[in-house]
Write an enzyme that holds these catalytic residues in place. Structure first.
Site, short mmCIF file in Angstrom:
data_model
loop_
_atom_site.label_atom_id
_atom_site.label_comp_id
_atom_site.label_asym_id
_atom_site.label_seq_id
_atom_site.Cartn_x
_atom_site.Cartn_y
_atom_site.Cartn_z
N SER A 83 0.81 -1.21 0.00
CA SER A 83 0.00 0.00 0.00
C SER A 83 0.85 1.26 0.00
O SER A 83 1.61 1.51 -0.92
CB SER A 83 -0.96 -0.05 1.20
OG SER A 83 -1.96 0.91 1.11
N ASP A 106 -5.75 2.05 -3.31
CA ASP A 106 -7.00 1.79 -2.60
C ASP A 106 -7.47 3.04 -1.88
O ASP A 106 -8.52 3.04 -1.24
CB ASP A 106 -6.87 0.61 -1.63
CG ASP A 106 -5.88 0.84 -0.50
OD1 ASP A 106 -5.13 1.84 -0.56
OD2 ASP A 106 -5.85 0.02 0.44
N ASP A 155 -0.97 1.25 -4.08
CA ASP A 155 -1.91 0.26 -4.64
C ASP A 155 -3.26 0.88 -4.95
O ASP A 155 -4.19 0.18 -5.33
CB ASP A 155 -2.07 -0.93 -3.70
CG ASP A 155 -2.82 -0.59 -2.42
OD1 ASP A 155 -2.81 0.60 -2.01
OD2 ASP A 155 -3.41 -1.50 -1.81
N ASP A 203 -2.03 6.38 -3.47
CA ASP A 203 -0.92 5.65 -2.86
C ASP A 203 -0.55 4.49 -3.78
O ASP A 203 -1.11 4.32 -4.86
CB ASP A 203 -1.30 5.15 -1.47
CG ASP A 203 -2.46 4.17 -1.47
OD1 ASP A 203 -3.28 4.22 -2.41
OD2 ASP A 203 -2.55 3.34 -0.55
#
Length: 445
Positions: free
Chosen positions: A95, A242, A240, A238
């Site tokens: 992440s 999400d 990833d 960020d």
């Protein structure tokens, strides 16, 4: 021994704490606990190839089929698990953490993260390994198949959602920072397909630059890009994707609280706000609560963590929830935080309002917030420490509905966190210091 799973999957420095052996066993566990067909995605970290190989080897060693989605945002895996009728999904990503870290997140066949009880069973499996009769041979060994259009499917999902709302992004100039991460392959294309003019930075990657002084945890680059290009809005993801953070045309931060407020008001206007409620955590800004009160929208606050937000949403049938960090869950569209969909739905609400991004973001006034970490204390004694709670009640009485106090114990350190919000920074600082002093005096070790 420390628990293998943290708050968001298994995470650590790749090849040191998060080893290929662990990744291999988690791949095996995914078949044992979820089923034979497992979708695997990753972000842009250098260690992603190594861990992906180990995970896929684990899946196939159990007779499973590993569907390789390649580099794709975490919410893309959550979506495609459902669209491709998989039994589960695995994302290899840490992440927003630095490049040397990596992580492994597991999703069930409906695209939801696994509950603690299942994670505990998987952890036990990783410790003991599969039994001999669980390991096939000959033609029963599994295979690896690529999913070449994985990113295309995820992009189309976002585009379709915006078009279904009867909106385009024609006339919008967007400054976009993809943080050298997975959204480099998805967000620029999606926003351009929706008609926006998109100027993108940090959309290249070498595996060691993800999240480094860029993206949603460092808004400096996207602020500079907005100022340079005269963009209407800046968007930053960020690693990833999400989550998402934004800035307005003047560079003012638009965090998860503001996004949630704008989207909730828009959903209420559309008649699509179940329970007339938005879900947040105890860490949301008091300004958000006041803004929702003024809009006659209820706020439910949970413990910190997206899993608790999601649990409340599923239990009560709510449609929107999230955190200040920009990790937003929109259950009509996806089962986990989705930075691209959040950005799209925020801009849909802006477009439908007829206002500018700046005007919509002014929906709430952020109250000054002070956080003091009091170290070296007896956390276990907090609940029964009357002098501390008397000090808290005195601060709350002094502020009335113009401020609030939150005391939280750290989950991993001998630390009690004192958070105070008030109308002025001076008031917040004063009350926080007084409470922190009481904590230190009565609970210090």
């Amino acid at each position: 021994m420390a628990r293998l799973f943290g708050t968001d999957g298994v995470r650590g420095v790749a090849n040191k704490e998060l080893t290929c052996e662990v990744a291999f066993k988690l791949g095996q566990a995914s078949v044992a606990f979820m089923g034979n067909t497992v979708l695997v995605g990753k972000d842009t970290r250098l260690s992603g190839d190594m861990l992906e190989a180990a995970v896929c080897a684990g899946i196939t060693s159990m007779g499973g089929t590993a569907l390789q989605a390649g580099i794709i945002p975490t919410p893309g895996v959550a979506l495609l698990v459902r669209q491709l009728h998989c039994d589960g999904g695995i994302v290899i990503s840490a992440s927003h953490n630095p490049p040397e870290y990596n992580g492994i997140k597991l999703f069930d066949g409906k695209g939801f993260k696994l509950p603690d009880a299942v994670e505990d069973e998987i952890e036990a499996f990783v410790g003991r390994g599969p039994s001999d009769d669980q390991l096939p041979n000959g033609d029963a060994v599994g295979v690896i198949l690529p999913v070449d259009d994985a990113c295309d499917l995820y992009i189309q999902h976002a585009v379709d959602a915006v078009k279904a709302a009867g909106v385009t992004f024609d006339g919008l100039k967007i400054a976009l920072d993809t943080g050298h991460g997975a959204s480099s392959l998805t967000s620029p294309r999606a926003l351009k397909l929706l008609g926006a003019e998109v100027i993108t930075i940090n959309d290249d990657f070498c595996g060691t630059d993800i999240n480094v002084e860029c993206g949603s945890t460092n808004l400096g680059p996207v602020r500079a890009l907005v100022a340079e290009t005269g963009a209407n809005v800046g968007i930053a993801h960020d690693g990833d994707a999400d989550r998402v953070m934004m800035v307005d045309s003047q560079g003012n931060e638009i965090d998860g609280d503001i996004m949630a407020a704008v989207m909730a008001v828009g959903m209420k206007a559309e008649g699509k706000l179940p329970g007339n409620t938005v879900v947040s955590t105890v860490m949301c800004n008091l300004g958000f609560v006041h803004a929702m009160r003024d809009a006659e929208i209820d706020v439910v606050q949970t413990k910190v963590g997206d899993r608790y937000v999601l649990e409340e949403m599923l239990a009560k049938g709510y449609a929107i929830g999230g955190e200040q960090s920009g990790h937003m869950i929109l259950l009509e569209h996806n089962t986990t935080g989705d930075g691209l969909m959040t950005a799209c739905r925020f801009l849909v609400a802006v477009k439908r309002s007829g206002k500018s991004v700046d005007e919509c973001a002014a929906i709430m006034t952020r109250f000054p917030q002070v956080l003091i970490n009091v170290r070296g204390v007896n956390k276990a004694g907090l609940d029964d420490c009357a002098p501390v709670w008397d000090t808290v009640r005195a601060a709350e009485a002094a502020m009335g509905d113009t401020g609030r106090v939150l005391l939280r114990c750290s989950g991993t350190e001998p630390v009690i966190r004192v958070m105070v919000e008030a109308e002025t920074a001076e008031a917040a600082q004063g009350h926080a210091e007084t409470i922190a002093a009481a904590v230190k005096e009565h609970l210090g070790q």
